[in-house]
Design a protein around this motif. Structure first.
Motif, PDB file in Angstrom:
ATOM      1  N   ASP A  62       0.526  -1.711  -0.035  1.00  0.00           N
ATOM      2  CA  ASP A  62       0.139   0.461   0.007  1.00  0.00           C
ATOM      3  C   ASP A  62       0.994   1.711  -0.575  1.00  0.00           C
ATOM      4  O   ASP A  62       0.160   2.293  -0.508  1.00  0.00           O
ATOM      5  N   THR A  63       2.052   1.178   0.269  1.00  0.00           N
ATOM      6  CA  THR A  63       3.007   2.367   0.225  1.00  0.00           C
ATOM      7  C   THR A  63       2.794   2.989  -0.819  1.00  0.00           C
ATOM      8  O   THR A  63       3.169   2.475  -1.913  1.00  0.00           O
ATOM      9  N   LEU A  64       2.718   4.119  -0.814  1.00  0.00           N
ATOM     10  CA  LEU A  64       2.269   5.183  -1.919  1.00  0.00           C
ATOM     11  C   LEU A  64       3.910   5.497  -2.772  1.00  0.00           C
ATOM     12  O   LEU A  64       4.968   5.212  -1.681  1.00  0.00           O
ATOM     13  N   ALA A  65       4.229   5.838  -3.735  1.00  0.00           N
ATOM     14  CA  ALA A  65       5.896   5.782  -4.299  1.00  0.00           C
ATOM     15  C   ALA A  65       5.604   7.447  -3.707  1.00  0.00           C
ATOM     16  O   ALA A  65       4.752   8.208  -3.783  1.00  0.00           O
ATOM     17  N   THR A  66       7.080   7.733  -3.709  1.00  0.00           N
ATOM     18  CA  THR A  66       7.525   8.866  -3.112  1.00  0.00           C
ATOM     19  C   THR A  66       8.472   9.042  -3.433  1.00  0.00           C
ATOM     20  O   THR A  66       9.794   8.189  -3.761  1.00  0.00           O
ATOM     21  N   SER A  67       9.286  10.260  -2.840  1.00  0.00           N
ATOM     22  CA  SER A  67      10.609  10.749  -3.192  1.00  0.00           C
ATOM     23  C   SER A  67      11.938  10.564  -2.136  1.00  0.00           C
ATOM     24  O   SER A  67      10.255  10.370  -1.109  1.00  0.00           O
ATOM     25  N   ILE A  68      12.727  10.701  -2.249  1.00  0.00           N
ATOM     26  CA  ILE A  68      13.741  10.290  -0.774  1.00  0.00           C
ATOM     27  C   ILE A  68      12.753  11.133   0.811  1.00  0.00           C
ATOM     28  O   ILE A  68      12.879  10.155   0.977  1.00  0.00           O
ATOM     29  N   ASP A  69      12.979  12.298   0.181  1.00  0.00           N
ATOM     30  CA  ASP A  69      12.914  12.867   1.878  1.00  0.00           C
ATOM     31  C   ASP A  69      10.743  13.578   1.151  1.00  0.00           C
ATOM     32  O   ASP A  69      11.461  14.772  -0.264  1.00  0.00           O
TER      33      ASP A  69
ATOM     34  N   LEU B 118      13.602   4.938   4.544  1.00  0.00           N
ATOM     35  CA  LEU B 118      15.135   4.112   5.749  1.00  0.00           C
ATOM     36  C   LEU B 118      14.646   2.510   5.416  1.00  0.00           C
ATOM     37  O   LEU B 118      15.469   1.846   5.652  1.00  0.00           O
ATOM     38  N   SER B 119      13.869   2.233   4.874  1.00  0.00           N
ATOM     39  CA  SER B 119      13.114   0.922   4.850  1.00  0.00           C
ATOM     40  C   SER B 119      12.785   0.094   3.541  1.00  0.00           C
ATOM     41  O   SER B 119      11.174   0.242   3.199  1.00  0.00           O
ATOM     42  N   PRO B 120      13.282   1.130   2.120  1.00  0.00           N
ATOM     43  CA  PRO B 120      12.548   0.841   0.870  1.00  0.00           C
ATOM     44  C   PRO B 120      12.528  -0.974   0.934  1.00  0.00           C
ATOM     45  O   PRO B 120      13.083  -2.049   1.283  1.00  0.00           O
ATOM     46  N   GLY B 121      11.260  -1.143   0.139  1.00  0.00           N
ATOM     47  CA  GLY B 121      10.845  -1.826  -0.061  1.00  0.00           C
ATOM     48  C   GLY B 121      10.282  -3.269   1.345  1.00  0.00           C
ATOM     49  O   GLY B 121       9.963  -4.605   0.740  1.00  0.00           O
ATOM     50  N   GLU B 122      10.307  -2.981   2.152  1.00  0.00           N
ATOM     51  CA  GLU B 122      10.110  -3.272   3.865  1.00  0.00           C
ATOM     52  C   GLU B 122       8.560  -3.488   4.155  1.00  0.00           C
ATOM     53  O   GLU B 122       8.077  -1.994   3.960  1.00  0.00           O
ATOM     54  N   PRO B 123       7.999  -4.797   4.538  1.00  0.00           N
ATOM     55  CA  PRO B 123       6.177  -4.225   4.646  1.00  0.00           C
ATOM     56  C   PRO B 123       6.000  -3.212   5.537  1.00  0.00           C
ATOM     57  O   PRO B 123       6.738  -3.454   6.734  1.00  0.00           O
ATOM     58  N   LEU B 124       4.850  -2.336   5.510  1.00  0.00           N
ATOM     59  CA  LEU B 124       4.867  -1.796   6.302  1.00  0.00           C
ATOM     60  C   LEU B 124       2.844  -1.675   6.700  1.00  0.00           C
ATOM     61  O   LEU B 124       2.192  -1.289   5.750  1.00  0.00           O
ATOM     62  N   ASP B 125       2.970  -2.669   7.275  1.00  0.00           N
ATOM     63  CA  ASP B 125       0.413  -2.930   8.160  1.00  0.00           C
ATOM     64  C   ASP B 125       0.622  -1.465   8.928  1.00  0.00           C
ATOM     65  O   ASP B 125       0.955  -0.615   9.370  1.00  0.00           O
ATOM     66  N   PRO B 126      -1.055  -1.392   8.940  1.00  0.00           N
ATOM     67  CA  PRO B 126      -1.284  -0.383  10.219  1.00  0.00           C
ATOM     68  C   PRO B 126      -0.657  -0.136  11.518  1.00  0.00           C
ATOM     69  O   PRO B 126      -0.491   0.527  12.434  1.00  0.00           O
ATOM     70  N   GLY B 127      -1.271  -1.846  11.839  1.00  0.00           N
ATOM     71  CA  GLY B 127      -0.795  -2.120  12.972  1.00  0.00           C
ATOM     72  C   GLY B 127       1.114  -1.786  13.665  1.00  0.00           C
ATOM     73  O   GLY B 127       1.182  -1.002  15.049  1.00  0.00           O
TER      74      GLY B 127
ATOM     75  N   PRO C  38      12.255 -10.168  13.705  1.00  0.00           N
ATOM     76  CA  PRO C  38      11.271 -10.652  12.469  1.00  0.00           C
ATOM     77  C   PRO C  38      10.919  -8.941  11.425  1.00  0.00           C
ATOM     78  O   PRO C  38      10.650  -8.628  11.687  1.00  0.00           O
ATOM     79  N   THR C  39      10.999  -9.375   9.856  1.00  0.00           N
ATOM     80  CA  THR C  39      10.630  -7.698   9.455  1.00  0.00           C
ATOM     81  C   THR C  39       8.969  -8.234   8.703  1.00  0.00           C
ATOM     82  O   THR C  39       8.435  -7.588   8.669  1.00  0.00           O
ATOM     83  N   ALA C  40       8.415  -9.560   9.150  1.00  0.00           N
ATOM     84  CA  ALA C  40       6.794  -9.328   8.943  1.00  0.00           C
ATOM     85  C   ALA C  40       6.759  -8.769   9.922  1.00  0.00           C
ATOM     86  O   ALA C  40       6.470  -8.886  11.697  1.00  0.00           O
ATOM     87  N   PRO C  41       5.205  -7.420   9.715  1.00  0.00           N
ATOM     88  CA  PRO C  41       5.289  -6.669  10.820  1.00  0.00           C
ATOM     89  C   PRO C  41       4.282  -7.180  12.097  1.00  0.00           C
ATOM     90  O   PRO C  41       4.685  -6.714  12.751  1.00  0.00           O
ATOM     91  N   ALA C  42       3.179  -8.585  12.081  1.00  0.00           N
ATOM     92  CA  ALA C  42       3.082  -8.817  13.808  1.00  0.00           C
ATOM     93  C   ALA C  42       4.151  -9.118  14.259  1.00  0.00           C
ATOM     94  O   ALA C  42       4.235  -8.532  14.802  1.00  0.00           O
TER      95      ALA C  42
END
Length: 584
Positions: free
Chosen positions: A129-136, A356-365, A394-398
């Motif tokens: 779901d992460t939007l494409a953004t510039s670096i900063d 800071l963590s390109p490609g890593e998953p980020l869920d609402p929790g 672990p990198t998985a959000p939960a």
């Protein structure tokens, strides 16, 4: 396992072409003018504003990227959000692709000058779901400030990212950030960097040392970017500056004018002055020198219109001096009145995470837990991620959320939290400790802390992680393992429990004189008489002004060694100095 795919829909006038791009390791797909000629059967002189190889799609590190490398740039916007944002122009940039991205390739019809654009819609079903953004996310805001007012003031806590944002302005000419900067401002710029922490007063005062450092930095920037002859001319100006005996700050203006004219006329560049850690000089810089800086944007007509100024501080300017109503100081502060950028990522946390963590998953929790812990402070978030990686979480959000909640953060070594504590004044520390303990504080103090970003909208310490470390920092200070301590009988000074090697002379005499009156305003004359007078003899007031300048130099040297953030020792302009009563 089926590799992820991009679905591309290319639209030109009333025609459409579709293709797929499979995300295989190392795979690339380049798209440009010659492809459009083939797909839409166009003549060779069509779409000349579009490069033959305009952009390349790349699959790398488990995600899709768009590498923009055209001559004229592309306009890009993410379509993940139902409210489509405006296009942003990019050139020579690497952009992560979200679920849906639209790329506009501007072109002009050769016959009537009308728009003849090509649109590329990129669907990326496998994206998060992460939007494409510039670096900063604050980069565009900074460029807009400079474009509209030619000045910007970055305000932020330690770890807030203001230093990194300012450094982006100093990117090499071949860097994509330099191209962004020049497209936004419409001119070629010569970034001039000055770290104000490295400036201490010389025999003529702080204004003289500051002016010389800024003048030398202009020449160094010209040499760095390959402008050899202008660099030599400015080097000659610095030598002339050293030979002359200047007695007033306004005498420096002719040197600045000649240096800036050399940059504009000979190097064909617009000077971009970036003054980082400006707190280090602003509190003590003579008002007349501040007034000279305030004159830069209006003094030299066309030259002034080519000049840009950026400063970076921890606190707002009004909180750094007690003579803000002085006409000269007010003129300088007015220059940045409408140019303030408060470093806050609280509304753009996903963009911060992506940088800071390109490609890593980020869920609402996980997002909620990291926001609670770090308050969206980039430095604290970086510390948390570094600790997670070192411990193999672990990198998985939960799973990551579970470890974050179980970690005893109060005892964790967190460099950014340590820097934050050191930058706080004793009264600010007391207020934050009270809030962390659930005790109410004065609403006016709470509002002041909120303006610094230390308290959130609910009246809590902005970061649960930082709140957890406050008690440990206070205990270390009570045990004299942290903070400033003076052993007056033995003439010794300790910082964070370590002995500081002060000369057993003026610097130590000044500190002891202030220590005996800590919590009070000690006037210049009192300090001069006590430190520079002869015991048993009346003080010769004819020596007062030269001794006062010597006192100011001694105080600055003292602060460099024991209080670089000016947390304990503050200047009362036109009056004297105060040493905090919190000094043990």
């Amino acid at each position: 396992m089926t590799p992820p795919e991009l679905l591309l829909t290319i639209r030109y006038r009333d025609r459409e072409h579709r293709l797929r791009f499979a995300g295989l390791p190392g795979a690339t797909l380049t798209v440009g003018r010659r492809d459009f000629h083939t797909w839409f059967r166009l003549p060779a002189n069509a779409l000349l504003n579009i490069s033959k190889e305009h952009f390349t799609l790349v699959y790398d590190n488990g995600r899709f990227w768009l590498n923009e490398h055209s001559s004229y740039g592309s306009q890009v916007r993410p379509l993940d959000d139902p409210l489509s944002p405006p296009y942003k122009k990019y050139g020579r940039a690497r952009l992560p692709l979200g679920r849906r991205t639209e790329v506009k390739l501007p072109s002009t019809h050769r016959e009537d000058g009308s728009s003849d654009d090509v649109y590329v819609l990129i669907d990326n079903p496998a994206a998060s779901d992460t939007l494409a953004t510039s670096i900063d996310p604050l980069w565009d805001q900074l460029l807009r400030r400079l474009e509209s007012g030619r000045a910007a003031h970055l305000i932020g806590l330690p770890g807030s990212g203001k230093w990194y944002l300012a450094r982006q302005l100093l990117a090499d000419p071949d860097d994509s950030r330099a191209h962004d900067r020049e497209r936004a401002l419409g001119v070629c710029t010569l970034p001039v960097s000055v770290d104000c922490r490295a400036i201490g007063p010389d025999d003529s005062g702080l204004w003289h040392a500051f002016a010389r450092r800024l003048l030398a930095a202009i020449g160094e920037a010209a040499a760095r970017d390959g402008f050899t002859q202008p660099a030599r001319e400015i080097e000659g100006l610095v030598a002339e500056f050293d030979r002359q005996t200047l007695t007033r700050p306004d005498e420096t203006m002719v040197f600045f004018q000649r240096a800036l004219e050399t940059v504009v006329s000979d190097a064909l560049q617009s000077p971009l002055l970036v003054l980082t850690n400006f707190d280090a000089v602003y509190a003590d810089l003579e008002p007349e020198m501040l007034y000279c800086l305030a004159r830069f944007p209006r003094e030299w007509h066309e030259l002034s219109e080519r000049l840009y100024v950026v400063i970076a501080t921890f606190r707002p300017l009004a909180l750094l001096r007690d003579d803000a109503r002085d006409d000269f100081v007010r003129d300088f502060n007015h220059l940045f009145a409408d140019a303030t950028i408060v470093m806050s990522y609280s509304g753009q946390f996903r963009a911060l995470w992506e940088s800071l963590s390109p490609g890593e998953p980020l869920d609402p929790g996980l997002e909620d837990e990291l926001m609670r812990l770090t308050g969206a402070n980039p430095g604290l978030l970086r510390d948390v991620l570094r600790r997670a990686r070192s411990r193999g979480w672990p990198t998985a959000p939960a799973g990551l959320v579970e470890h974050l909640r179980a970690e005893p953060w109060a005892d964790a070594p967190l460099p950014t939290a340590d820097k934050l504590w050191r930058a706080l004044r004793p009264d600010e520390r007391e207020c934050l400790l009270a809030l962390a303990d659930g005790r109410p504080i004065d609403i006016n103090r709470q509002q002041e802390l909120a303006r610094l970003g230390l308290v959130d909208a609910g009246g809590r310490v902005f970061s649960a992680l930082f709140a957890a470390t406050l008690g440990r920092f206070r205990d270390e200070e009570d045990r004299h393992e942290r903070g400033l301590r003076v052993d007056e009988p033995n003439r010794r000074v300790y910082v964070d429990g370590k002995l500081v090697g002060l000369k057993d002379g003026r610097e130590l005499d000044v500190l002891l004189a202030l220590y005996r009156r800590r919590g009070q305003v000690v006037e210049y004359e009192t300090l001069v008489r006590e430190v520079y007078g002869q015991e048993g003899q009346p003080y010769d007031m004819a020596m007062f002004f030269s001794d006062k300048e010597a006192l100011q130099r001694a105080v600055n040297r003292l602060c460099e060694k024991v209080d670089p953030q000016r947390v304990y020792l503050t200047t009362r302009h036109g009056v004297g100095y105060t040493l905090s009563a919190a000094v043990a």
